[in-house]
Design a protein around this motif. Structure first.
Motif, short mmCIF file in Angstrom:
data_model
loop_
_atom_site.label_atom_id
_atom_site.label_comp_id
_atom_site.label_asym_id
_atom_site.label_seq_id
_atom_site.Cartn_x
_atom_site.Cartn_y
_atom_site.Cartn_z
N GLY A 1 0.50 -1.67 0.10
CA GLY A 1 -0.10 -0.40 0.21
C GLY A 1 0.93 1.55 -0.05
O GLY A 1 0.56 1.96 -0.41
N LEU A 2 1.66 1.12 0.89
CA LEU A 2 2.08 2.67 0.68
C LEU A 2 3.51 2.43 -0.45
O LEU A 2 3.61 3.78 -1.35
CB LEU A 2 4.13 2.30 2.15
N TYR B 1 2.20 1.88 -3.77
CA TYR B 1 0.75 2.16 -4.81
C TYR B 1 0.96 3.93 -3.99
O TYR B 1 0.84 4.59 -5.15
CB TYR B 1 0.12 1.59 -4.41
N VAL B 2 0.46 4.01 -2.48
CA VAL B 2 0.93 6.10 -2.60
C VAL B 2 1.66 6.73 -3.44
O VAL B 2 1.37 7.35 -3.56
CB VAL B 2 0.74 5.68 -0.85
N GLN B 3 2.87 5.96 -3.43
CA GLN B 3 3.93 6.52 -3.95
C GLN B 3 4.17 6.12 -5.10
O GLN B 3 4.17 7.62 -6.29
CB GLN B 3 5.14 6.04 -3.01
N PHE C 1 -3.72 5.04 -6.21
CA PHE C 1 -4.50 4.78 -4.97
C PHE C 1 -5.74 3.77 -4.59
O PHE C 1 -5.36 3.19 -3.19
CB PHE C 1 -5.03 6.47 -4.51
N ALA D 1 -3.57 1.45 -3.41
CA ALA D 1 -2.64 1.22 -1.69
C ALA D 1 -4.47 1.35 -0.81
O ALA D 1 -4.16 0.59 -0.05
CB ALA D 1 -2.70 2.34 -1.68
N TYR E 1 -5.46 7.62 5.04
CA TYR E 1 -4.57 8.28 4.06
C TYR E 1 -4.81 7.92 2.65
O TYR E 1 -4.73 9.02 1.77
CB TYR E 1 -3.21 8.02 4.80
N ALA E 2 -4.93 6.63 2.17
CA ALA E 2 -4.93 6.89 1.08
C ALA E 2 -6.59 7.26 0.60
O ALA E 2 -6.76 7.21 -0.79
CB ALA E 2 -4.58 4.87 0.82
N LEU F 1 -6.58 10.75 -0.33
CA LEU F 1 -5.42 10.93 -1.08
C LEU F 1 -6.69 10.64 -2.76
O LEU F 1 -6.63 10.98 -3.50
CB LEU F 1 -4.47 10.27 -1.39
N SER F 2 -7.18 9.59 -2.58
CA SER F 2 -8.07 9.09 -3.71
C SER F 2 -8.95 9.52 -3.91
O SER F 2 -9.98 9.14 -4.94
CB SER F 2 -9.00 7.40 -3.48
N GLY G 1 -3.06 13.21 3.75
CA GLY G 1 -4.06 13.32 3.56
C GLY G 1 -5.36 13.85 2.43
O GLY G 1 -5.93 13.87 1.62
#
Length: 199
Positions: free
Chosen positions: A80-81, A83-85, A89, A92, A115-116, A119-120, A153
């Motif tokens: 997941g981390l 995929y965030v980078q 999202f 993630a 957080y994800a 961001l999504s 996020g």
């Protein structure tokens, strides 16, 4: 003892914290060679590659770990981390949800999910996760950093800075232009002097 896998693993953690990432990866790779069956060692190699920005290697190692240990939540949140980078999202969120299902009481995993989600663009779901963390906090103290992760996020940087900085008795904010300036400022602060660049 050169053949003691935990020594290589924990030394690798230390080197990661020092920013000596290639050396860290070498140490954790050696730990995994010595102890190929422990999922935490394999996940640590993925983590070190994630920190080093070797995202494809981190993904490959996490997927390999999950093939052998499909219920190991750390491998899911490492994915997941990454995929965030990579700005992926939804993937993630899927990995953080899998980690949460495997370790439902872990507030760190919950904060990463929030957080994800934020961001999504799923703000209401991120707010719901934040609410769940607040409920947990009413029963047992939750590290303020976990709230700050979700607020970051959501784009609330001020809240994140305020809550994480006040969690510590001693704090310092610096504005520096290089690693050397940072090292010098931290050295001065550790000796009780006011370093240059204090904000």
């Amino acid at each position: 003892k050169p053949g003691y896998a935990p020594a290589h693993q924990w030394y690798g953690f230390y080197l990661t914290a020092q920013g000596r990432l290639n050396e860290a990866i070498d140490q954790i790779t050696e730990a995994l060679r010595l102890d190929p069956l422990t999922p935490f060692v394999a996940a640590n190699l993925a983590w070190a590659n994630y920190v080093a920005g070797n995202y494809e290697l981190a993904i490959a190692q996490s997927e390999k770990t999950l093939q052998a240990h499909p219920d190991f939540h750390v491998a899911h949140y490492n994915l997941g981390l990454v995929y965030v980078q990579q700005g992926m999202f939804e993937r993630a969120v899927s990995e953080f949800e899998a980690a949460r299902a495997l370790d439902p009481e872990n507030p760190y995993v919950l904060s990463l999910l929030g957080y994800a989600l934020a961001l999504s663009g799923a703000r209401s779901k991120a707010d719901a996760v934040l609410g769940e963390l607040e409920q947990r906090n009413s029963r047992k103290t939750v590290d303020p950093t976990f709230f700050a992760i979700i607020h970051l996020g959501l784009g609330d940087v001020a809240f994140s800075l305020a809550t994480t900085r006040t969690a510590f008795e001693h704090r310092l904010a610096l504005s520096v232009r290089s690693r050397q300036e940072l090292d010098a400022a931290l050295e001065a602060a550790s000796q009780g002097r006011t370093p240059p660049g204090v904000v």
